[in-house]
Scaffold this active site. Structure first.
Site, PDB file in Angstrom:
ATOM      1  N   GLU A   1       1.094   3.129  49.118  1.00  0.00           N
ATOM      2  CA  GLU A   1       1.146   0.815  50.056  1.00  0.00           C
ATOM      3  C   GLU A   1       2.413   0.635  50.144  1.00  0.00           C
ATOM      4  O   GLU A   1       3.669   1.801  49.603  1.00  0.00           O
ATOM      5  CB  GLU A   1       1.320   0.269  47.996  1.00  0.00           C
TER       6      GLU A   1
ATOM      7  N   LEU B   1      -3.922  -2.939  49.290  1.00  0.00           N
ATOM      8  CA  LEU B   1      -2.781  -2.644  47.687  1.00  0.00           C
ATOM      9  C   LEU B   1      -3.749  -2.806  46.428  1.00  0.00           C
ATOM     10  O   LEU B   1      -4.518  -3.198  45.871  1.00  0.00           O
ATOM     11  CB  LEU B   1      -1.971  -3.902  47.305  1.00  0.00           C
ATOM     12  N   ALA B   2      -4.098  -1.466  46.338  1.00  0.00           N
ATOM     13  CA  ALA B   2      -4.946  -1.482  45.163  1.00  0.00           C
ATOM     14  C   ALA B   2      -5.145  -0.224  44.814  1.00  0.00           C
ATOM     15  O   ALA B   2      -5.702   1.379  45.723  1.00  0.00           O
ATOM     16  CB  ALA B   2      -6.588  -1.522  45.852  1.00  0.00           C
ATOM     17  N   GLU B   3      -4.285   0.380  43.723  1.00  0.00           N
ATOM     18  CA  GLU B   3      -4.074   1.532  43.475  1.00  0.00           C
ATOM     19  C   GLU B   3      -5.944   2.317  42.872  1.00  0.00           C
ATOM     20  O   GLU B   3      -5.566   3.490  42.843  1.00  0.00           O
ATOM     21  CB  GLU B   3      -3.378   1.457  41.981  1.00  0.00           C
TER      22      GLU B   3
ATOM     23  N   GLN C   1       3.892   2.925  44.358  1.00  0.00           N
ATOM     24  CA  GLN C   1       4.897   2.436  44.283  1.00  0.00           C
ATOM     25  C   GLN C   1       5.962   2.519  43.011  1.00  0.00           C
ATOM     26  O   GLN C   1       7.288   3.152  43.007  1.00  0.00           O
ATOM     27  CB  GLN C   1       4.937   0.956  45.032  1.00  0.00           C
ATOM     28  N   PHE C   2       5.858   2.053  42.381  1.00  0.00           N
ATOM     29  CA  PHE C   2       6.415   2.757  40.732  1.00  0.00           C
ATOM     30  C   PHE C   2       5.200   3.281  39.943  1.00  0.00           C
ATOM     31  O   PHE C   2       3.792   2.745  40.493  1.00  0.00           O
ATOM     32  CB  PHE C   2       6.400   1.178  40.772  1.00  0.00           C
TER      33      PHE C   2
ATOM     34  N   ASP D   1       4.596   2.814  36.962  1.00  0.00           N
ATOM     35  CA  ASP D   1       4.128   1.791  36.277  1.00  0.00           C
ATOM     36  C   ASP D   1       2.611   1.064  36.522  1.00  0.00           C
ATOM     37  O   ASP D   1       1.116   0.814  36.443  1.00  0.00           O
ATOM     38  CB  ASP D   1       4.408   0.589  35.801  1.00  0.00           C
TER      39      ASP D   1
ATOM     40  N   ILE E   1       0.130   3.069  37.933  1.00  0.00           N
ATOM     41  CA  ILE E   1      -0.956   3.855  38.084  1.00  0.00           C
ATOM     42  C   ILE E   1      -1.898   3.453  37.049  1.00  0.00           C
ATOM     43  O   ILE E   1      -2.926   3.410  36.235  1.00  0.00           O
ATOM     44  CB  ILE E   1      -0.571   5.519  36.933  1.00  0.00           C
TER      45      ILE E   1
ATOM     46  N   HIS F   1       8.596  -1.909  35.738  1.00  0.00           N
ATOM     47  CA  HIS F   1       8.406  -1.139  36.703  1.00  0.00           C
ATOM     48  C   HIS F   1      10.187  -0.150  36.203  1.00  0.00           C
ATOM     49  O   HIS F   1      11.137   0.442  37.094  1.00  0.00           O
ATOM     50  CB  HIS F   1       9.561  -1.832  37.982  1.00  0.00           C
TER      51      HIS F   1
END
Lengths: 364, 321
Positions: B29, B58-60, B82-83, B85, B87, B127
């Site tokens: 992202e 925006l889709a982990e 991105q962070f 967290d 995951i 975060h």
């Protein structure tokens, strides 16, 4: 955007006639008969205590995987669901390996690492499912992403059920594939029930309608007609290879057995089952081929003999060595990508074969 | 050799791999046009283009799942969370699809997932996390956590070239704080531990940012000879190096920035209890973040993260044992 089943079936049949030789139509019947015969044999083995765990089959849904997989080229890649055994057979998995897989034998496709239909032979271009549905929609989308990035003329295809449309990965895959206009074919295998949950508890709007919202084509097909399934998938493949973006095919069918061997299906009205029994996909294809002069009885006898031989072979094969239980968690060598599968449709074999748009059916 | 920050070393490894191997792509992202939330991929978009430096939805789950698909048809995707967290939204794809693929089907999944992790910035509960232990508990996934610029580069090269899924934990607090001499070009750091400072009276075992906390806390500790062992890799864990340090020093303090229960350090402690017991001259001591979400307000956050003072205190007590 969706057509009703009757229209799709009628138009599918008419068009299919122009792309399927008689030998192809026999292939479709053969794949369906082999799937049903193998699953019936596996159920017998299950009842004899030779298949551990539970047992899942695709009785009544054979046309969905047979028709769709038959339209796929050798270099295409498939993520196969648990009621789609015919896809594996078309790609080239031998009946003995399938039965060995069910019985947890060392010669099964996963060497006993995973059970029942949780398998895919990577050497035949297939990836097996996981139980978290529809995770493989994203995997197929990623394959298509790589094909597009490398400029290859190939596509990915995956199946998933009506229950899968409720999970986030359905949305993520549909959206991703739509945004990037990827060469991927999504086949929604609408078999009326997710375990015991009927459609009206799963979605408010027929999910095929969602395709338009993601920016691509959605079509509804009679999932009990192998030739209509083939034609819808063949046409979808032409579109995705042209760069027109994904297609969602809703194959309307019926799960004629319980979710698994233990499920007596009490929650399904008897009339519903009887109604669908009249639309059996194998009966339909058999009728067509008998009319075309094919000796279907001989074909059935041939398949039964193959299944008998496969059963003997699988029963004679060893169980995995317990000492190997921890082997293979990590890859120690080179990461090797999926290899090509078998693609028996005559359209791929003919000299100068085209897949409907004037391009070679198989990327060089 | 070049002097690089930890962040520059990560960028350097990614850039070198993108240049060396057309199968490598980076995806995540805001990593393309924007260059990433932490600017790790700054400038990549212009050099490698939108397909190999891919701005994803925006889709982990989508990022991990599509990376798996691309990997099994021959690519070498490097995903950025991105962070770290986030995951949690891609957990299923990583643990159930990627982690089990080779065992179940003999199909390798060469993906790298970069996980900017750790606290100290008032990032709050979403975060600041250190989720590495989640993946240590999931078979089939390797987990590495560099503490220096040199290892940041070498471990990332090795992760991308590894035929398995690798979680690459990069600590946000080290991005611009840590700097060092880094060899130019491609080099692979093995997934083994490193003695950050040799010693003989006590060993502090740590990884990631806590290696620096350990070094600072024990630099001058009443004249004691304190070893610091940097694990670098959590899966595989370098059992030989750990047991050698224990044998050499006889006293052990283990630090985790992650929450205490079932953290990486718990596994180290269990290993020592099972196989290093005869070498011990005192109890194994752990310093970790208590089992609370990482709070936002600075005094609260500082109260829970392992500090230099807490580590120093723990070492002093153990030395006196």
């Amino acid at each position: 955007m969706a057509t009703n089943i009757a229209e799709a079936s009628a138009s599918g049949k008419a068009t299919a006639d122009t792309h399927l030789l008689l030998e192809d139509r026999v292939w479709l019947l053969r794949a369906m008969l082999m799937m049903r015969g193998l699953e019936e044999r596996a159920m017998t083995l299950y009842r004899q205590g030779k298949v551990p765990g539970s047992f899942y089959d695709g009785y009544g849904q054979e046309a969905v995987s047979a028709g769709a997989a038959f339209a796929m080229g050798p270099e295409d890649r498939l993520c196969v669901l648990h009621r789609d055994l015919a896809a594996h057979l078309i790609r080239g998995v031998s009946p003995a390996r399938v039965l060995a897989q069910y019985m947890g034998r060392a010669t099964g496709i996963t060497n006993g690492r995973d059970g029942n239909v949780h398998f895919g032979d990577w050497q035949l271009g297939c990836v097996g499912m996981v139980s978290m549905l529809p995770d493989m929609m994203l995997v197929a989308t990623g394959m298509a992403m790589a094909f597009k990035l490398r400029g290859e003329r190939r596509c990915a295809l995956t199946w998933f059920g009506d229950g899968s449309t409720s999970r986030g990965d359905f949305h993520e895959a549909m959206n991703w594939a739509g945004v990037q206009k990827l060469p991927v074919i999504f086949i929604l295998e609408n078999n009326q029930y997710a375990y015991s949950t009927p459609l009206d508890k799963q979605f408010a709007v027929d999910p095929v309608e969602r395709a338009a919202a993601y920016g691509f084509v959605g079509v509804t097909v009679d999932g009990n007609d192998a030739e209509a399934m083939f034609e819808a998938t063949r046409a979808a493949r032409v579109r995705v290879l042209q760069g027109d973006g994904p297609t969602l095919i809703e194959a309307v069918t019926m799960r004629m057995h319980g979710h698994a061997a233990h499920d007596d299906m009490k929650y399904v009205p008897k009339e519903q089952v009887e109604e669908w029994r009249k639309r059996d996909p194998i009966d339909r294809q058999e009728t067509r081929l008998r009319e075309a002069g094919v000796d279907v009885d001989a074909l059935r006898a041939e398949i039964k003999a193959e299944i008998d031989a496969a059963t003997a072979d699988a029963l004679a094969s060893p169980m995995p060595d317990a000492a190997t239980a921890a082997d293979g968690v990590f890859c120690d060598g080179e990461a090797e990508p999926l290899r090509d599968g078998q693609a028996p449709w005559s359209g791929f074999r003919a000299e100068g074969a085209v897949d409907g748009d004037g391009q070679p059916a198989v990327a060089p | 050799m070049s002097t690089l920050t930890y962040l520059q070393a990560i960028s350097s490894a990614l850039r070198d791999e993108l240049r060396a191997d057309e199968r490598v792509l980076v995806m995540g992202e805001d990593i393309g046009v924007f260059g990433g939330a932490f600017k790790v991929t700054d400038g990549f978009f212009d050099e490698f283009g939108p397909e190999r430096v891919m701005d994803t939805p925006l889709a982990e789950s989508g990022i991990i799942g599509t990376a798996i698909g691309a990997a099994v048809v021959g690519m070498r995707p490097v995903c950025e969370m991105q962070f770290s967290d986030f995951i949690s939204c891609g957990f299923d794809q990583l643990v159930n699809v990627a982690g089990k693929m080779h065992y179940r089907q003999g199909l390798a999944v060469p993906i790298t997932v970069r996980l900017p992790s750790g606290g100290g910035f008032s990032g709050g509960p979403f975060h600041s996390q250190n989720p590495e232990a989640w993946f240590m508990h999931a078979p089939g996934i390797k987990v590495v956590a560099p503490s220096t610029a040199e290892d940041a580069k070498g471990l990332l090269h090795a992760a991308i070239r590894d035929p398995n899924p690798v979680c690459y934990m990069e600590h946000k607090h080290l991005y611009r704080r840590v700097k060092g001499e880094v060899a130019d070009g491609v080099f692979e750091t093995p997934f083994t531990a490193r003695v950050a400072r040799p010693g003989s009276d006590l060993v502090v075992i740590a990884y990631g940012a806590m290696v620096h906390t350990a070094l600072e806390a024990t630099e001058d500790l009443d004249g004691a000879s304190i070893e610091v062992l940097d694990l670098r890799s959590l899966v595989p864990m370098d059992e030989v190096a750990i047991l050698e340090s224990v044998e050499r020093c006889s006293k052990v303090v283990i630090i985790d920035e992650a929450n205490t229960t079932c953290a990486a350090g718990a596994e180290v402690a269990a290993l020592i209890a099972e196989r290093g017991f005869e070498s011990l001259d005192g109890p194994v001591v752990r310093v970790a973040t208590p089992d609370v979400p990482i709070p936002f307000s600075p005094p609260l956050e500082q109260a829970v993260l392992p500090s230099v003072d807490r580590v120093r205190e723990a070492c002093r007590e153990l030395l006196e044992y």
